[in-house]
Design a protein around this motif. Sequence first.
Motif, PDB file in Angstrom:
ATOM      1  N   UNK A  16      55.933  48.783  38.366  1.00 30.32           N
ATOM      2  CA  UNK A  16      56.921  47.707  38.184  1.00 30.32           C
ATOM      3  C   UNK A  16      56.658  46.478  39.058  1.00 30.32           C
ATOM      4  N   UNK A  17      55.425  45.984  38.991  1.00 27.45           N
ATOM      5  CA  UNK A  17      55.043  44.801  39.758  1.00 27.45           C
ATOM      6  C   UNK A  17      54.700  43.681  38.793  1.00 27.45           C
ATOM      7  N   UNK A  18      55.137  42.457  39.117  1.00 21.47           N
ATOM      8  CA  UNK A  18      54.804  41.305  38.278  1.00 21.47           C
ATOM      9  C   UNK A  18      53.538  40.638  38.789  1.00 21.47           C
ATOM     10  N   UNK A  19      52.873  39.898  37.892  1.00 23.22           N
ATOM     11  CA  UNK A  19      51.690  39.098  38.235  1.00 23.22           C
ATOM     12  C   UNK A  19      50.545  39.924  38.821  1.00 23.22           C
ATOM     13  N   UNK A  20      50.314  41.114  38.260  1.00 25.71           N
ATOM     14  CA  UNK A  20      49.177  41.932  38.704  1.00 25.71           C
ATOM     15  C   UNK A  20      47.915  41.284  38.141  1.00 25.71           C
ATOM     16  N   UNK A  21      47.034  40.834  39.045  1.00 27.35           N
ATOM     17  CA  UNK A  21      45.846  40.133  38.556  1.00 27.35           C
ATOM     18  C   UNK A  21      44.639  41.060  38.467  1.00 27.35           C
ATOM     19  N   UNK A  22      43.566  40.537  37.865  1.00 27.67           N
ATOM     20  CA  UNK A  22      42.393  41.374  37.615  1.00 27.67           C
ATOM     21  C   UNK A  22      41.702  41.808  38.907  1.00 27.67           C
ATOM     22  N   UNK A  23      41.866  41.057  39.994  1.00 23.45           N
ATOM     23  CA  UNK A  23      41.276  41.464  41.269  1.00 23.45           C
ATOM     24  C   UNK A  23      42.032  42.648  41.871  1.00 23.45           C
ATOM     25  N   UNK A  24      43.315  42.749  41.565  1.00 20.69           N
ATOM     26  CA  UNK A  24      44.079  43.919  42.009  1.00 20.69           C
ATOM     27  C   UNK A  24      43.753  45.127  41.121  1.00 20.69           C
ATOM     28  N   UNK A  25      43.496  44.863  39.836  1.00 22.36           N
ATOM     29  CA  UNK A  25      43.143  45.942  38.910  1.00 22.36           C
ATOM     30  C   UNK A  25      41.780  46.529  39.296  1.00 22.36           C
ATOM     31  N   UNK A  26      40.781  45.656  39.506  1.00 27.39           N
ATOM     32  CA  UNK A  26      39.457  46.102  39.953  1.00 27.39           C
ATOM     33  C   UNK A  26      38.892  45.041  40.912  1.00 27.39           C
ATOM     34  N   UNK A  27      38.892  45.345  42.214  1.00 25.33           N
ATOM     35  CA  UNK A  27      38.411  44.358  43.190  1.00 25.33           C
ATOM     36  C   UNK A  27      36.972  43.899  42.920  1.00 25.33           C
ATOM     37  N   UNK A  28      36.709  42.631  43.245  1.00 26.29           N
ATOM     38  CA  UNK A  28      35.420  42.000  42.940  1.00 26.29           C
ATOM     39  C   UNK A  28      34.220  42.763  43.497  1.00 26.29           C
ATOM     40  N   UNK A  29      34.386  43.460  44.621  1.00 25.48           N
ATOM     41  CA  UNK A  29      33.230  44.152  45.216  1.00 25.48           C
ATOM     42  C   UNK A  29      32.716  45.301  44.345  1.00 25.48           C
TER      43      UNK A  29
END
Length: 195
Positions: A16-29
């Motif tokens: 239940x979090x808003x504005x989950x971005x792709x870096x939180x989904x899979x970090x760039x590293x």
Amino acid sequence: MKQKFNIITSTCVPLPLENVDTDQIIPARFLKATTREGFGDNLFRDWRYNADGSLNKDFVLNNPLYGGQVLVAGKNFGSGSSREHAAWAIADYGFRVVVSSFFADIHKNNELNNFVLPVVVSEEFLKELFASIEKDPKMEVEVDLPNQTITNKATGRSEHFEINAYKKHCLINGLDDIDFLVANKDKIEAYEQHR
């Protein structure tokens, strides 16, 4: 050919979090790999694990109460960069459906291209889903792609969702874009001959 998509009945994982971005989904590293396998291990990596590499017991994916093929996320899911790896991670982890009241367009298309169904619901329906899951982590939703409905089985309430007709056809038949073209090779050749 990929796994065909019809009706999925499953328990849910609530995020239940808003504005989950792709870096939180899979970090760039973790973007060095070029194949789709193994990304599920690092889905929500920085939330799933503490800095020392130990499991963060407070994060929902580490909570044995929750599981299933449906991720229920807050508004504006998949914002940020256009990395397809985010959809790879969601699919590789085992989610077949992501429910939210709003998806970033590029991420939504990346999910569809990776046989994950993004289901857009109203704010009210999303709020009710979160409440139902909190009340009973074993409650289920039914996602019916042919009829384009999602049903909260705890309340019996359903909503209709939109999907591009071509993408719906591909999901139901287990076809990616290349499979679709190969399946229509005769029609393409006939058209070419006719021109």
